[in-house]
Scaffold this motif. Structure first.
Motif: not given
Length: 380
Positions: A14-28
């Motif tokens: 859905q996102y790779w090379q298509q749309q930006p994405l915010v991933i909150k707490q991707a690394f807890p």
């Protein structure tokens, strides 16, 4: 270890090379892999690419490293960026490992930055994919819609040499905190502003341009004395000053033939995609190892590790059994596919793994050669 909190299949679909994405707490519970002092120390070195960006009333000044002193920049409005930190600081490699769900050939480098309040690099876009990981502190990021044609983007102040572009309407406006990740595909304009003293990290993924491919193909054809076929036809144009459409197509078909011949393009791709843009921290020893000395070291419990940033690649469906390492071809005609894949995919070989591989004489020779060239080293 860093474990990325992300549904990888959903992200790629859905996102790779298509749309930006915010991933909150991707690394807890994120821990910075490098401190500000260590980063400043790396930027003192001549062979390491670094720069400081100073923010000046909606303008930005770029100063190339190395740097001996940072006091002149003051306490606000500047940012230090150091490229290829994973090459020079082994403790940064585990952060890179978290993104190896994407192929190594795409990986460019891990850039680390230290920024003071109000520091940033200004609105710009990249021709590659980037993951921005927030460490200590906070930074505000804005991302705009994808640019329709990045070749004709209006640069800030009309300066064609400027990497900066005019302001844009954001579709993302977010404050990143420790452990958050922002993914930005190619062509999406973005800019960051530091709210408090901050560390952040950018992991970039590139693909070759047509210019790079054509240049590499030309070099390979010359080096191997291939590509000697010339255009022929059984009909000529209607006028002496005309290059007919059929002749144009026939001449360009010569290039198409090259692109469809694995003997021409596979070595080109392997060499090109295994190269690094940034200098490697070559780890040559004072004396070369013999194969027996290497076996002895492994028997005594030594592991084999790659230096940071080294790419070891294998082409799927390659006509030859070989590896591509830092732009070089390493033929291994007697080695099975499973072993080749293990050598590609593992950045570290345990003593037992290495000893098992070294039962094959040509693999033993390769590993010994890589250690003596400084591409790999022995560790406890």
């Amino acid at each position: 270890m860093y474990k990325l909190n992300l549904d990888i299949q959903q992200f790629i679909g859905q996102y790779w090379q298509q749309q930006p994405l915010v991933i909150k707490q991707a690394f807890p519970d994120f821990v910075d892999p490098i401190g500000a002092d260590e980063l400043a120390g790396l930027a003192c070195e001549e062979e390491i690419a670094s720069r400081v960006v100073v923010t000046k009333d909606k303008d930005w000044e770029l100063i190339q490293g190395p740097f001996e002193d940072y006091d002149k920049f003051g306490e606000t409005h500047w940012q230090l960026l150091v490229q290829a930190v994973n090459h020079w600081y082994p403790d940064a490699q585990p952060l890179v490992e978290a993104f190896r769900f994407l192929p190594d050939w795409r990986f460019d480098d891990l850039m680390a930055s230290f920024a003071t309040p109000k520091g940033g690099v200004g609105p710009h876009f990249d021709n590659y994919d980037v993951f921005i990981i927030q460490g200590e502190g906070q930074r505000r990021w804005k991302v705009g819609n994808k640019l329709a044609d990045t070749r004709n983007v209006k640069t800030r102040g009309g300066n064609p040499d400027s990497p900066l572009i005019d302001d844009f309407e954001p579709i993302i406006d977010i404050v990143l905190e420790k452990g958050d990740v922002l993914y930005i595909p190619p062509g999406f304009p973005h800019c960051g502003e530091t709210l408090s003293l901050a560390m952040s990290y950018s992991i970039g993924f590139r693909a070759p341009s047509q210019q790079e491919l054509v240049s590499q193909i030309a070099d390979e054809l010359i080096d191997t004395n291939q590509g000697q076929q010339r255009f022929t036809s059984n009909e000529e144009g209607s006028a002496p000053g005309i290059i007919s459409a059929s002749h144009q197509a026939g001449i360009m078909a010569l290039l198409t033939q090259l692109s469809q011949d694995p003997d021409c393009y596979q070595a080109v791709l392997g060499k090109l995609l295994s190269q690094n843009r940034f200098e490697l921290d070559i780890c040559e020893g004072e004396e070369a190892y013999s194969t027996q000395e290497l076996l002895d070291a492994l028997e005594q419990g030594a592991s084999i590790r790659r230096i940071g940033g080294l790419k070891v690649l294998r082409l799927e469906d390659d006509a030859s059994a070989r590896l591509f390492i830092n732009g070089e071809v390493h033929p291994l005609p007697g080695t099975d596919e499973a072993t080749l894949q293990q050598l590609c995919n593992h950045v570290m070989l345990s003593p037992d793994e290495a000893l098992a591989l070294c039962r094959q004489a040509e693999v033993l020779e390769l590993l010994c050669q890589l250690i003596n060239k400084g591409y790999c080293y022995l560790s406890e």
